[in-house]
Design a protein around this motif. Structure first.
Motif, PDB file in Angstrom:
ATOM      1  N   PRO A 449      18.525 102.002 -67.705  1.00 58.54           N
ATOM      2  CA  PRO A 449      17.325 103.020 -67.779  1.00 58.54           C
ATOM      3  C   PRO A 449      15.946 102.231 -67.355  1.00 58.54           C
ATOM      4  N   ASP A 450      16.164 100.989 -67.475  1.00 55.10           N
ATOM      5  CA  ASP A 450      14.744 100.315 -67.385  1.00 55.10           C
ATOM      6  C   ASP A 450      14.638  99.535 -65.921  1.00 55.10           C
ATOM      7  N   ILE A 451      15.718  99.620 -64.986  1.00 61.92           N
ATOM      8  CA  ILE A 451      15.524  98.768 -63.857  1.00 61.92           C
ATOM      9  C   ILE A 451      15.464  99.968 -62.786  1.00 61.92           C
ATOM     10  N   ASP A 452      14.750  99.669 -61.734  1.00 61.86           N
ATOM     11  CA  ASP A 452      14.334 100.497 -60.417  1.00 61.86           C
ATOM     12  C   ASP A 452      14.697  99.504 -59.495  1.00 61.86           C
ATOM     13  N   VAL A 453      15.470  99.992 -58.540  1.00 64.54           N
ATOM     14  CA  VAL A 453      15.972  98.997 -57.404  1.00 64.54           C
ATOM     15  C   VAL A 453      16.534  99.940 -56.142  1.00 64.54           C
ATOM     16  N   THR A 454      16.327  99.384 -54.947  1.00 62.04           N
ATOM     17  CA  THR A 454      16.701 100.182 -53.917  1.00 62.04           C
ATOM     18  C   THR A 454      17.926  99.329 -53.198  1.00 62.04           C
ATOM     19  N   PHE A 455      19.022  99.829 -52.662  1.00 60.94           N
ATOM     20  CA  PHE A 455      20.202  99.165 -51.973  1.00 60.94           C
ATOM     21  C   PHE A 455      20.271  99.707 -50.939  1.00 60.94           C
ATOM     22  N   ASP A 456      19.698  99.022 -49.842  1.00 61.02           N
ATOM     23  CA  ASP A 456      19.622  99.217 -48.294  1.00 61.02           C
ATOM     24  C   ASP A 456      21.235  98.844 -47.728  1.00 61.02           C
ATOM     25  N   LEU A 457      22.060  99.896 -47.460  1.00 60.88           N
ATOM     26  CA  LEU A 457      23.399  99.471 -47.288  1.00 60.88           C
ATOM     27  C   LEU A 457      23.724  99.446 -45.639  1.00 60.88           C
ATOM     28  N   PRO A 462      25.637  91.886 -49.354  1.00 64.77           N
ATOM     29  CA  PRO A 462      25.187  92.306 -50.425  1.00 64.77           C
ATOM     30  C   PRO A 462      23.842  91.713 -50.841  1.00 64.77           C
ATOM     31  N   ASN A 463      23.736  90.491 -50.694  1.00 67.68           N
ATOM     32  CA  ASN A 463      22.365  89.832 -51.123  1.00 67.68           C
ATOM     33  C   ASN A 463      21.441  90.311 -50.434  1.00 67.68           C
ATOM     34  N   GLY A 464      21.467  90.783 -48.931  1.00 71.38           N
ATOM     35  CA  GLY A 464      20.289  91.288 -48.289  1.00 71.38           C
ATOM     36  C   GLY A 464      20.077  92.868 -48.663  1.00 71.38           C
ATOM     37  N   ARG A 465      20.917  93.727 -49.213  1.00 74.61           N
ATOM     38  CA  ARG A 465      20.759  95.067 -49.640  1.00 74.61           C
ATOM     39  C   ARG A 465      19.640  95.265 -50.722  1.00 74.61           C
ATOM     40  N   VAL A 466      19.494  94.494 -51.556  1.00 79.00           N
ATOM     41  CA  VAL A 466      18.755  94.790 -52.674  1.00 79.00           C
ATOM     42  C   VAL A 466      17.318  94.318 -52.649  1.00 79.00           C
ATOM     43  N   ARG A 467      16.409  95.574 -52.752  1.00 83.02           N
ATOM     44  CA  ARG A 467      15.051  95.625 -52.312  1.00 83.02           C
ATOM     45  C   ARG A 467      14.161  96.040 -53.529  1.00 83.02           C
ATOM     46  N   ASP A 468      13.115  95.519 -53.597  1.00 85.75           N
ATOM     47  CA  ASP A 468      11.938  96.623 -54.410  1.00 85.75           C
ATOM     48  C   ASP A 468      12.691  96.820 -55.658  1.00 85.75           C
ATOM     49  N   ILE A 469      12.580  95.627 -56.516  1.00 89.64           N
ATOM     50  CA  ILE A 469      13.251  95.506 -58.064  1.00 89.64           C
ATOM     51  C   ILE A 469      12.052  95.722 -58.679  1.00 89.64           C
TER      52      ILE A 469
END
Length: 584
Positions: A449-457, A462-469
């Motif tokens: 509940p403490d982390i917001d993140v975007t996964f661009d599929l 996978p390493n390139g999917r993680v955005r805007d943490i």
């Protein structure tokens, strides 16, 4: 014959729902076991670990007075097990509780690569079982079956922080211990040797242990029973060579839903027996209760008192839940129950150490019920209204303690990359593709509940999917040190979580997750638990498909941001839903 990962499932009874289930548990397997024993050839019955804990009944029994027989052991005695191996969760309550539980066992308990300064009750390094073979012409001959076990090397590291009485427990490398054990058994006259391994095959993936494959390569191993993965190998009911590296192998699922059988064809040659061939099968449990089978009745009889106590305790009302909390969409980052587990663990750490900066304190948990194991009871389904004790405890169905580890921003990002690997690549031409990578278990996800993140599929790796943490509303600081509350299994390196290890534990043994859920869980419920844990994006030309339980149709509001959502089909225990184009 073999069972694995029983996790205390003795009866086909759901203590969470307070009702009988269709099948599962040792009473459901009793007819299958009895039928196999009635065959023309001698047999043995073994278990490869994680049998003592995991249901409300079993966990309550581990904390019972010392003068009462453990119901799991009583049930296994009733079914006349020949040998069992320890799994990691069998030691969840510490060595003292383990010794107490095992003292009435009528069978050897194996811990081939475990070493304790004070013996862990009846735990032994090797066991020998003798049977009589009836030949066509040669009359009767005895056959000696040597049995060993193997636990993954990280098991003790996960447990030492949880209990003070685990400090004297050490672990040998399993291959070294097995090599010595095989030599000892052969010198004692073993004709064939069986290894009970509390680990599954790696299937060639880098993030899984290759312990099973290494065991199969040892000289003198004739068969392997695998476990820990809660999976079935080979496919249920299908005859198969069922081998790992040419060695006969079996992995019969979990919770007493299946019985694994390895049939060995043998020939007496010279002074001993030789394996000519084999066949591996997995058989499903037959039903809730079979009153015509005496072993099932014996299991019911020896567990009756413990069952009555567990049923009464499980029904205690803790309070009320404002909305249904289900895990039908946990693989999409929508799981209020797991979010509550993470919040409760963070709250416990915050109370214990009030000087910690809240901006750098995080709760993190993995969803335990995502349907990966199949079956109607493989989901969290906490209804709105009154919440019973067993329902709350099942949100984290393991007797694990709360730990806190210190992780860097890079560690947190690496953990989120593991979550991103739970999805399939969705390029522009992937319309109708299943969104979930079913080779990745649900527990590989990390929800907070403490982390917001975007996964661009739309990114293949996978390493390139993680955005805007963002952490607690602020951009992730890669140079910062975060205190992360999690279960001790994760904290001490279970499943090889990035940055987590025994050395990284900052605060250990802050009470159990289940106790904290029961004591404070409902006080921490608010509407934010139902919000998405992460944002998912894919091309606007793609409407992917998500497979879950048919009951998910009643809670589609959880994924309204991924809509419009339409149901494609709903046959059997699974249903497919088509998500919106682009989403996110």
């Amino acid at each position: 014959m073999a069972t694995i990962d029983l996790h205390g499932h003795l009866r086909a009874f759901d203590y969470v729902a307070g009702r009988t289930k269709e099948s599962g548990g040792l009473t459901s397997l009793a007819p299958v076991i009895e039928a196999m024993r009635d065959g023309p050839w001698p047999s043995i019955l073994v278990d490869a670990g994680d049998f003592l804990t995991g249901t409300f009944l079993a966990d309550q029994a581990m904390e019972q007075p010392d003068d009462e027989e453990n119901p799991v052991i009583a049930a296994m005695n009733a079914l006349q097990y020949d040998a069992v191996a320890l799994g990691n969760h069998d030691m969840d309550f510490g060595l003292r509780s383990l010794r107490t539980a095992l003292r009435e066992a009528d069978f050897p308990v194996l811990g081939t690569n475990l070493i304790a300064d004070e013996p862990a009750g009846p735990v032994v390094r090797t066991a020998m079982v003798t049977r009589t073979m009836h030949g066509d012409d040669d009359g009767e001959r005895s056959i000696r079956i040597g049995i060993l076990s193997a636990l993954p090397p990280h098991t003790v590291a996960e447990l030492r922080h949880a209990h003070t009485d685990m400090a004297d427990l050490r672990m040998e490398q399993p291959i070294e211990a097995l090599t010595q054990g095989l030599d000892d058994l052969r010198s004692m006259g073993a004709d064939i040797c069986l290894v009970l391994c509390h680990e599954g095959p790696s299937y060639g993936t880098s993030n899984r242990s290759d312990l099973v494959e290494n065991i199969a390569a040892l000289d003198g191993v004739d068969a392997i029973v695998m476990g820990h993965r809660h999976a079935v190998f080979p496919a249920e009911g299908a005859p198969s060579d069922g081998d790992i590296g040419g060695v006969p192998a079996i992995m019969p699922g979990c919770y007493g839903r299946h019985l694994g059988c390895i049939d060995l064809s043998l020939e007496f040659e010279g002074n001993g027996w030789r394996v000519l061939g084999h066949q591996s099968r997995v058989y499903a449990a037959r039903g809730a209760v079979d009153t015509d089978v005496s072993p099932a009745l014996r299991v019911h009889a020896v567990t009756a008192d413990a069952h009555a106590r567990a049923e009464a305790s499980a029904g205690r009302i803790l309070g009320r839940m404002p909305r249904p909390a289900t895990s039908y969409f946990a693989r999409l980052g929508r799981d209020p129950g797991t979010m509550l587990v993470a919040r409760v663990m963070r709250d416990v750490v915050a109370d214990a150490f009030p000087d910690l900066d809240p901006a750098y304190l995080i709760g993190l948990a993995g969803p335990p019920h995502t349907g990966w194991q199949g079956g109607r009871d493989s989901w969290t389904n906490l209804p709105a209204g009154e919440v019973r004790l067993a329902q709350m405890a099942r949100l984290h169905p393991y007797a694990e303690r709360i730990c806190a580890v210190t992780l860097s921003g890079d560690d947190l990002r690496a953990i989120l990359v593991r979550s991103a690997a739970g999805f399939r690549f969705l390029p522009d031409h992937a319309d109708g593709r299943e969104i979930v990578n079913d080779r990745v278990p649900g527990l590989e996800l990390s929800l907070s509940p403490d982390i917001d993140v975007t996964f661009d599929l739309s990114s293949e790796r996978p390493n390139g999917r993680v955005r805007d943490i963002r952490v607690r509303g602020r951009a992730l600081d890669f140079d910062a040190r975060y205190t992360v509350a999690m279960s001790f299994f994760r904290a001490c390196g279970g499943r090889a979580w990035p940055g987590c290890s025994q050395q990284k534990v900052r605060y250990g043994t802050l009470g159990t997750v289940q106790s904290a859920l029961v004591e404070r869980g409902l006080d921490l419920v608010d509407e934010s638990l139902w919000q998405p844990c992460f944002t998912l994006r894919w091309p606007t030309t793609v409407r992917p498909v998500f497979t879950t339980a048919p009951e998910a149709a009643h809670v589609l509001d959880l994924i309204e941001d991924l809509g419009p959502v339409t149901q494609v089909d709903g046959a059997g225990a699974r249903a497919r839903f088509r998500l919106g184009a682009g989403a996110g």
